[in-house]
Structures are given as structure tokens and as C-alpha cells.
Design a protein around this motif. Structure first.
Motif, PDB file in Angstrom:
ATOM      1  N   UNK A  76     -12.725   3.407   2.911  1.00  0.00           N
ATOM      2  CA  UNK A  76     -11.718   4.434   2.614  1.00  0.00           C
ATOM      3  C   UNK A  76     -12.288   5.752   2.106  1.00  0.00           C
ATOM      4  N   UNK A  77     -13.571   5.816   1.793  1.00  0.00           N
ATOM      5  CA  UNK A  77     -14.141   6.996   1.130  1.00  0.00           C
ATOM      6  C   UNK A  77     -13.984   8.282   1.921  1.00  0.00           C
ATOM      7  N   UNK A  78     -14.065   8.209   3.230  1.00  0.00           N
ATOM      8  CA  UNK A  78     -14.088   9.436   4.033  1.00  0.00           C
ATOM      9  C   UNK A  78     -12.710   9.895   4.524  1.00  0.00           C
ATOM     10  N   UNK A  79     -11.642   9.256   4.076  1.00  0.00           N
ATOM     11  CA  UNK A  79     -10.304   9.591   4.576  1.00  0.00           C
ATOM     12  C   UNK A  79      -9.644  10.698   3.755  1.00  0.00           C
ATOM     13  N   UNK A  80      -8.861  11.539   4.440  1.00  0.00           N
ATOM     14  CA  UNK A  80      -8.066  12.541   3.726  1.00  0.00           C
ATOM     15  C   UNK A  80      -6.841  11.853   3.113  1.00  0.00           C
ATOM     16  N   UNK A  81      -6.078  12.583   2.302  1.00  0.00           N
ATOM     17  CA  UNK A  81      -4.972  11.993   1.532  1.00  0.00           C
ATOM     18  C   UNK A  81      -3.920  11.325   2.407  1.00  0.00           C
ATOM     19  N   UNK A  82      -3.542  11.950   3.515  1.00  0.00           N
ATOM     20  CA  UNK A  82      -2.498  11.385   4.383  1.00  0.00           C
ATOM     21  C   UNK A  82      -2.956  10.080   5.029  1.00  0.00           C
ATOM     22  N   UNK A  83      -4.184  10.085   5.553  1.00  0.00           N
ATOM     23  CA  UNK A  83      -4.711   8.876   6.180  1.00  0.00           C
ATOM     24  C   UNK A  83      -4.992   7.788   5.140  1.00  0.00           C
ATOM     25  N   UNK A  85      -3.308   7.219   2.351  1.00  0.00           N
ATOM     26  CA  UNK A  85      -2.041   6.582   1.981  1.00  0.00           C
ATOM     27  C   UNK A  85      -1.612   5.578   3.050  1.00  0.00           C
ATOM     28  N   UNK A  86      -1.780   5.931   4.320  1.00  0.00           N
ATOM     29  CA  UNK A  86      -1.415   5.059   5.430  1.00  0.00           C
ATOM     30  C   UNK A  86      -2.289   3.797   5.450  1.00  0.00           C
ATOM     31  N   UNK A  87      -3.574   3.992   5.238  1.00  0.00           N
ATOM     32  CA  UNK A  87      -4.510   2.848   5.256  1.00  0.00           C
ATOM     33  C   UNK A  87      -4.270   1.930   4.057  1.00  0.00           C
ATOM     34  N   UNK A  88      -3.982   2.491   2.902  1.00  0.00           N
ATOM     35  CA  UNK A  88      -3.684   1.672   1.714  1.00  0.00           C
ATOM     36  C   UNK A  88      -2.421   0.850   1.967  1.00  0.00           C
ATOM     37  N   UNK A  89      -1.453   1.410   2.636  1.00  0.00           N
ATOM     38  CA  UNK A  89      -0.238   0.669   2.991  1.00  0.00           C
ATOM     39  C   UNK A  89      -0.575  -0.530   3.882  1.00  0.00           C
ATOM     40  N   UNK A  90      -1.456  -0.322   4.865  1.00  0.00           N
ATOM     41  CA  UNK A  90      -1.885  -1.424   5.741  1.00  0.00           C
ATOM     42  C   UNK A  90      -2.638  -2.494   4.949  1.00  0.00           C
ATOM     43  N   UNK A  91      -3.482  -2.046   4.031  1.00  0.00           N
ATOM     44  CA  UNK A  91      -4.237  -2.980   3.193  1.00  0.00           C
ATOM     45  C   UNK A  91      -3.283  -3.807   2.334  1.00  0.00           C
ATOM     46  N   UNK A  92      -2.250  -3.170   1.786  1.00  0.00           N
ATOM     47  CA  UNK A  92      -1.291  -3.894   0.959  1.00  0.00           C
ATOM     48  C   UNK A  92      -0.518  -4.938   1.762  1.00  0.00           C
ATOM     49  N   UNK A  93      -0.283  -4.679   3.046  1.00  0.00           N
ATOM     50  CA  UNK A  93       0.345  -5.693   3.898  1.00  0.00           C
ATOM     51  C   UNK A  93      -0.592  -6.885   4.073  1.00  0.00           C
ATOM     52  N   UNK A  94      -1.891  -6.607   4.224  1.00  0.00           N
ATOM     53  CA  UNK A  94      -2.887  -7.685   4.324  1.00  0.00           C
ATOM     54  C   UNK A  94      -2.955  -8.465   3.009  1.00  0.00           C
ATOM     55  N   UNK A  95      -2.842  -7.767   1.888  1.00  0.00           N
ATOM     56  CA  UNK A  95      -2.858  -8.435   0.577  1.00  0.00           C
ATOM     57  C   UNK A  95      -1.651  -9.363   0.457  1.00  0.00           C
ATOM     58  N   UNK A  96      -0.488  -8.916   0.909  1.00  0.00           N
ATOM     59  CA  UNK A  96       0.711  -9.766   0.866  1.00  0.00           C
ATOM     60  C   UNK A  96       0.504 -11.011   1.722  1.00  0.00           C
ATOM     61  N   UNK A  97      -0.093 -10.840   2.898  1.00  0.00           N
ATOM     62  CA  UNK A  97      -0.382 -11.985   3.770  1.00  0.00           C
ATOM     63  C   UNK A  97      -1.389 -12.925   3.094  1.00  0.00           C
ATOM     64  N   UNK A  98      -2.408 -12.339   2.467  1.00  0.00           N
ATOM     65  CA  UNK A  98      -3.412 -13.118   1.728  1.00  0.00           C
ATOM     66  C   UNK A  98      -2.737 -13.937   0.628  1.00  0.00           C
ATOM     67  N   UNK A  99      -1.862 -13.294  -0.132  1.00  0.00           N
ATOM     68  CA  UNK A  99      -1.212 -13.965  -1.260  1.00  0.00           C
ATOM     69  C   UNK A  99      -0.308 -15.113  -0.813  1.00  0.00           C
ATOM     70  N   UNK A 100       0.250 -15.014   0.390  1.00  0.00           N
ATOM     71  CA  UNK A 100       1.098 -16.096   0.897  1.00  0.00           C
ATOM     72  C   UNK A 100       0.289 -17.319   1.301  1.00  0.00           C
ATOM     73  N   UNK A 101      -0.983 -17.118   1.647  1.00  0.00           N
ATOM     74  CA  UNK A 101      -1.767 -18.233   2.176  1.00  0.00           C
ATOM     75  C   UNK A 101      -2.842 -18.758   1.227  1.00  0.00           C
ATOM     76  N   UNK A 102      -3.121 -18.058   0.139  1.00  0.00           N
ATOM     77  CA  UNK A 102      -4.194 -18.503  -0.758  1.00  0.00           C
ATOM     78  C   UNK A 102      -3.633 -19.331  -1.916  1.00  0.00           C
ATOM     79  N   UNK A 103      -4.497 -20.083  -2.610  1.00  0.00           N
ATOM     80  CA  UNK A 103      -4.048 -20.795  -3.809  1.00  0.00           C
ATOM     81  C   UNK A 103      -3.518 -19.796  -4.845  1.00  0.00           C
ATOM     82  N   UNK A 104      -2.442 -20.135  -5.553  1.00  0.00           N
ATOM     83  CA  UNK A 104      -1.824 -19.195  -6.500  1.00  0.00           C
ATOM     84  C   UNK A 104      -2.772 -18.522  -7.493  1.00  0.00           C
TER      85      UNK A 104
END
Length: 124
Positions: A76-83, A85-104
């Protein structure tokens, strides 16, 4: 009946085997047809399964996601603010998927564009 008794049972090992089988992981397994060592029949069945799965190179979905999230956070280091924010949103979706499948105990909070250094430390 208590709330605990009414909840559906979750078969973690069965789910892992189904996922592994769907990706062709059960095809041409090393040791097929060989006798199973006696130590596999003593002690904790789950620990033996984990050892066998690890020896075969299997990684559960949540662990694959954990590595993917970590890699994305480092990129993420080389991204501008708009990109960013978009990439962090995608990462958070992956985190939600991770949290559904990993041990609590291994579940993690979503990341914020303002606190990426902390997120990188948490995710490795």
C-alpha cells in the motif's frame, strides 16, 4: 433446550477435508496404499490430523487469507489517497472472510487508512 444445544454443530475437520478435496488435494496423495503408522491411532486425533495435513502441504483457507492480507498491506505504500481507500476496503472484505473461517481467538479487526503501520505489525 439451551441456546448452545440448539446451535448447529460445526465439523471443522470435515469442512477442511471437503475444501481440500474440491481443489484436487485428495488426488495422488503421497503414501496412498501404505500402512498407517501405529502412533496415528494413539493420542489426540485432531493433532494427528494437523500433522498429516501439514506434512502434505495443506493450508486452511483462513491461513491463506492471512498471508494474502499481509502481502496486500505491504503493497500500500505507493498508493495515492483515493486508491488507498479503495484498497483498504478490499482488504477489510478479506479480513471479514478470514474472520468467518479462522478460529475465534485468531480473528482480527478491520484496518484503517490512518493506522496502516499498526495493521502491518498485527498482520505480520
Amino acid at each position: 433446550m439451551s441456546d448452545f444445544e440448539q446451535q448447529p454443530k460445526h465439523d471443522l475437520i470435515g469442512d477442511i477435508l471437503k475444501d481440500y478435496s474440491k481443489t484436487g488435494g485428495m488426488d495422488n496423495l503421497k503414501g496412498t496404499g501404505e500402512k498407517i503408522p501405529k502412533e496415528y491411532f494413539s493420542g489426540d486425533t485432531f493433532q494427528h490430523f494437523q500433522k498429516i495435513a501439514k506434512d502434505a502441504g495443506y493450508k486452511p483457507l483462513w491461513l491463506k487469507l492471512q498471508h494474502e492480507i499481509s502481502d496486500r498491506l505491504r503493497g500500500l505504500e505507493s498508493l495515492d489517497a483515493a486508491h488507498l481507500k479503495k484498497e483498504v476496503s478490499k482488504i477489510n472484505k478479506k479480513i471479514a472472510e478470514h474472520n468467518k473461517s479462522c478460529p475465534p481467538p485468531l480473528q482480527k479487526m478491520p484496518v484503517s487508512p490512518n493506522d496502516l503501520e499498526s495493521a502491518r505489525r498485527i498482520w505480520g
